[in-house]
Write an enzyme that holds these catalytic residues in place. Sequence first.
Site, PDB file in Angstrom:
ATOM      1  N   ALA A  66     -64.793 -90.826 -47.895  1.00 35.44           N
ATOM      2  CA  ALA A  66     -65.963 -91.257 -47.465  1.00 35.44           C
ATOM      3  C   ALA A  66     -67.269 -90.211 -47.347  1.00 35.44           C
ATOM      4  O   ALA A  66     -67.030 -89.214 -46.670  1.00 35.44           O
ATOM      5  CB  ALA A  66     -65.804 -92.267 -46.235  1.00 35.44           C
ATOM      6  N   LYS A  67     -68.449 -90.265 -47.833  1.00 34.84           N
ATOM      7  CA  LYS A  67     -69.439 -89.712 -47.701  1.00 34.84           C
ATOM      8  C   LYS A  67     -70.133 -90.213 -46.359  1.00 34.84           C
ATOM      9  O   LYS A  67     -71.272 -90.967 -46.572  1.00 34.84           O
ATOM     10  CB  LYS A  67     -70.251 -89.648 -48.769  1.00 34.84           C
ATOM     11  CG  LYS A  67     -71.619 -88.518 -48.842  1.00 34.84           C
ATOM     12  CD  LYS A  67     -72.157 -88.480 -50.218  1.00 34.84           C
ATOM     13  CE  LYS A  67     -73.340 -87.313 -50.147  1.00 34.84           C
ATOM     14  NZ  LYS A  67     -72.928 -86.129 -50.155  1.00 34.84           N
ATOM     15  N   ALA A  68     -69.649 -90.056 -45.305  1.00 33.93           N
ATOM     16  CA  ALA A  68     -70.038 -90.689 -44.270  1.00 33.93           C
ATOM     17  C   ALA A  68     -70.717 -89.598 -43.340  1.00 33.93           C
ATOM     18  O   ALA A  68     -70.702 -88.479 -43.128  1.00 33.93           O
ATOM     19  CB  ALA A  68     -68.530 -90.844 -43.166  1.00 33.93           C
TER      20      ALA A  68
END
Length: 319
Positions: free
Chosen positions: A160-162
Amino acid sequence: MTTMADRDGLIWYDGELVEWRQASTHVLTYTLHYGAGCFEGLRAYATPRGTAIFRLQDHTRRLFNSAKIIGMKIPFSQEQINGAICEVIRANGLKEAYIRPMVFFGAEGMGLRADNLKVRVIAAAWPWGAYLGSDNVDRGIRVRTSSFSRHHVNAAMCRAKANANYLNSMMALNEVLRDGYDEAVMLDPHGFIAEGSAENIFLVIDGALHTPDITSALDGITRRTVIQFAHDANIPVFERRITRDEVYVADEAFFTGTAAEVMPIREADNRVVGSGRRGPVTELLQKTYLAQVRGERTEYPEWLTPVSEPAAHGERKRA
């Protein structure tokens, strides 16, 4: 000095275009307190056929995958987000741009147990030059291994590009910047090379590409692009665990990323890498990448999305 908040222009916010300075949120916004959000970074380039966004659909698909991983349901379709990104570039009259779509929780509740939160969506675009400096595109950058490790794969959901994941990146980058380096190299929890603070990393060894497998590192779209170019050029590619000392003795090394594009590494931990400047394999892949994003190649035309067509969902401006 102009800040990011004090600019002329328009930002797409929950389906409407909003004046840049009015695109604000409350200080009790959930994501501001807990980091629960996802974002993407894209670039639009001037091409012979007009402004076009590189791999728009792939970035939007990853945004939706990131949101799914952390348990967010985006209240728009992928097609609507694609249209919004094109719309905000047109609305701001940009020929080239860096684009930041983001999804985040609003201020409807507080505390980890809050369950009435709405998912908000924005897309902003602005001019942004070479992330690591235009002078370094040829000569390369100096990097240092950070004392901060990349996340464990079961601690932070690395696919996830969180938003929250980037505290790790910020700490690592600021550590090495204070010591005069250009960028950080981060190790995974087992001590193997993971990536930079916001880039994937490649080594060139005996004419072949070597890059860490996707565990603690983000599955970069520029990474995928460069791997495809290597396959097309009959350059062998190995995705594997890489030790820190392999960087020191590699023939070449470089970073990839939407912001960084393809950036050579000339020095790592005070050791000169290869010849101490951009090597021939790096140069080939860098020039191929730049030609691709600028529409100068006929291969992979589907990777470029023109922004000239009006968005399917229409253009509106919020008062």
